[in-house]
Motif scaffolding. Structure first.
Motif, short mmCIF file in Angstrom:
data_model
loop_
_atom_site.label_atom_id
_atom_site.label_comp_id
_atom_site.label_asym_id
_atom_site.label_seq_id
_atom_site.Cartn_x
_atom_site.Cartn_y
_atom_site.Cartn_z
N GLY A 324 20.03 31.90 48.17
CA GLY A 324 19.07 32.90 47.73
C GLY A 324 17.67 32.53 48.20
O GLY A 324 17.41 31.42 48.67
N ILE A 325 16.76 33.49 48.07
CA ILE A 325 15.40 33.29 48.57
C ILE A 325 14.41 33.98 47.64
O ILE A 325 14.71 35.01 47.05
CB ILE A 325 15.26 33.85 50.01
N ASP A 326 13.25 33.38 47.48
CA ASP A 326 12.12 34.01 46.78
C ASP A 326 11.08 34.26 47.85
O ASP A 326 10.48 33.30 48.37
CB ASP A 326 11.59 33.09 45.68
N ALA A 327 10.88 35.53 48.21
CA ALA A 327 10.07 35.79 49.40
C ALA A 327 9.17 37.00 49.20
O ALA A 327 9.57 38.02 48.63
CB ALA A 327 10.98 36.03 50.60
N ASP A 328 7.95 36.88 49.72
CA ASP A 328 7.02 37.99 49.82
C ASP A 328 7.28 38.65 51.18
O ASP A 328 7.00 38.07 52.22
CB ASP A 328 5.59 37.48 49.74
N LEU A 329 7.82 39.86 51.15
CA LEU A 329 8.19 40.56 52.38
C LEU A 329 7.20 41.68 52.72
O LEU A 329 7.53 42.58 53.48
CB LEU A 329 9.60 41.14 52.26
N ALA A 343 21.36 38.51 50.63
CA ALA A 343 21.08 37.92 49.31
C ALA A 343 22.18 38.24 48.31
O ALA A 343 22.49 37.42 47.43
CB ALA A 343 19.73 38.41 48.80
N SER A 344 22.79 39.41 48.43
CA SER A 344 23.86 39.76 47.49
C SER A 344 25.13 38.96 47.73
O SER A 344 26.04 38.96 46.90
CB SER A 344 24.16 41.26 47.58
N LEU A 345 25.18 38.25 48.85
CA LEU A 345 26.32 37.39 49.18
C LEU A 345 25.99 35.90 49.00
O LEU A 345 26.81 35.04 49.32
CB LEU A 345 26.75 37.63 50.63
N ALA A 346 24.79 35.61 48.50
CA ALA A 346 24.32 34.23 48.40
C ALA A 346 24.89 33.53 47.17
O ALA A 346 25.48 34.15 46.28
CB ALA A 346 22.79 34.21 48.37
#
Length: 449
Positions: A324-329, A343-346
């Motif tokens: 998973g990731i916490d990201a400002d996109l 992310a839904s597969l993480a």
């Protein structure tokens, strides 16, 4: 959001029986192609686009320019697929510039670049040019751009809607000068004004006055391409005033431009390597670029992949784990659907932030991703400016696309590791990547294009 799955064909998303291992050549950049067409149309001399993207968005732009009297001649070598749309290595477009002609009618489809980049150019014509498009195009924001054009001396008739349909009634020139614009819903408002700015009598000084500005790499792309076409541009990231861009009036050069591969369209193929623990190489990945898709190298590395950029191109290798990731996109919002699919597969939770403006894209992308991933068993919630994704075991089902090309490719990524996923209207990928289904099957067959 309407369920059209009963009337639109469903595409069985191919399931990957093992790790993918392929070389995938992706077509040219839509963002570069459509900006290059505008600049070539406004240039003092003819120019060439080599390896342009042929997709719905770029053909809409080319056809619109032709309707305004701009010459665009297409040449295709024997190495290109003459009947295809993707734009082969041997394809070139010669653009013969001229003063935009009116009257004309422009079909923008659902292309943000067409509906926003062309009205400033149309204001240079002597007469009316009408703009309209797909039903969705009529609810996409244009009001800030319309008001900015009026502030620069253009006449725009929209019956107070702030959206399509509208008519730009040019008088042969635009005075230009300073203008303020709220571009918090789309950075394309700023790019649109800058691209035609060199042809305005006073040039243009664009000052963003709204909230957080999304997709800054696309504005940097516009500035970079303007400078390479001979324009003088002052910008915030080159020592200029924050949130202010200035373009000096002057002639643009006709260029011979090779269009880079579309790095955002490379995303599903790189994601395939990541989620299957395989390897995919994208040839001709530029060492230096203003395309937002270049951020995939960093993002997919953080999500468990390994990237190498060398003379073969960009190679991404999955490690067998997806994190998973916490990201400002906020600067790379167009990458959100593919990142959300991964992310839904993480293994762990993801938070995607800074992307509230995606509610105003081809569809409400945040609502669409939440609804479609959750319909497959996922756990996605919307936040004020993004998504929170908690991984859950997914199951097969219909993945609706809402006529959004990036939703379609995101669904294809899920289908690689979730059996029995069916994509509604895979043909919507033709907006930017007409050959996507074929490229996807060839990747899974292990072709090393």
């Amino acid at each position: 959001m309407t369920d059209h799955s009963d009337t639109i064909a469903l595409w069985p998303a191919p399931y990957a029986s093992g790790a993918v291992d392929a070389i995938v050549t992706v077509p040219g950049s839509k963002s570069v192609t459509n900006r290059a067409l505008i600049l070539a149309a406004l240039a003092a001399d003819p120019g060439w686009l080599r390896r342009p993207l042929r997709s719905r968005d770029t053909l809409l732009m080319a056809d619109a320019l032709r309707s305004m009297g701009i010459g665009i001649e297409e040449t295709v070598s024997s190495s290109s697929e003459v009947s295809g749309l993707s734009g082969g290595r041997g394809e070139s477009w010669r653009v013969i510039p001229g003063t935009p002609l009116a009257p004309a009618a422009v079909d923008v489809g659902n292309a943000g670049t067409v509906m926003r980049f062309l009205p400033p150019l149309a204001a240079l014509a002597d007469g009316p040019i009408r703009f309209d498009g797909d039903p969705r195009s009529r609810v996409r924001p244009l009001g800030s751009l319309i008001e900015a054009l009026r502030g620069l001396g253009a006449r725009v008739e929209d019956e107070g809607r702030g959206s399509l349909p509208m008519t730009v009634r040019g008088v042969g020139s635009v005075e230009g000068g300073p203008v303020t614009v709220d571009a918090s819903t789309s950075s394309q408002f700023i790019s649109a004004l800058l691209l035609s700015g060199p042809r305005f009598n006073q040039g243009v000084e664009v000052r963003h006055t709204g909230g957080r500005l999304p997709s800054l790499p696309h504005i940097r792309m516009t500035v970079d391409m303007l400078r390479k076409a001979g324009a003088q541009v002052d910008a915030p990231d080159s020592g200029g005033e924050p949130n202010v861009w200035r373009v000096t009036p002057g002639a643009l050069l006709g260029r011979d431009l090779v269009v880079e591969p579309d790095l955002s369209n490379a995303q599903p193929f790189l994601a395939a390597a990541l989620v299957t623990g395989g390897t995919v190489t994208i040839p001709d990945w530029p060492a230096h670029t203003t395309q937002p898709g270049d951020e995939l190298r960093r993002i997919f590395t953080e999500m468990g992949g390994s990237c190498v950029l060398d003379d073969r191109g960009l190679t991404l290798t999955g490690t067998g784990r997806v994190l998973g990731i916490d990201a400002d996109l906020s600067e790379v919002g167009e990458l959100t659907p593919g990142i959300a699919a991964v992310a839904s597969l993480a293994e762990t939770e993801s938070v995607l932030r800074g992307i509230g403006h995606l509610r105003l894209h081809e569809t409400d992308r945040l609502a669409a991703l939440r609804k479609e991933i959750n319909a497959l068993g996922g756990d996605v919630t919307e936040t004020e400016d993004g998504l929170r994704i908690r991984p859950r075991p997914l199951r097969g089902g219909v993945f609706h696309t809402y006529e959004d090309h990036r939703l379609a490719t995101a669904g294809a990524v899920l289908g690689l590791v979730v059996k029995d996923v069916e994509i509604e209207d895979i043909a919507t990928t033709g907006k930017t990547m007409p050959d996507f289904p074929d490229l996807w099957h060839r990747m899974l067959a292990g072709e090393r294009d």
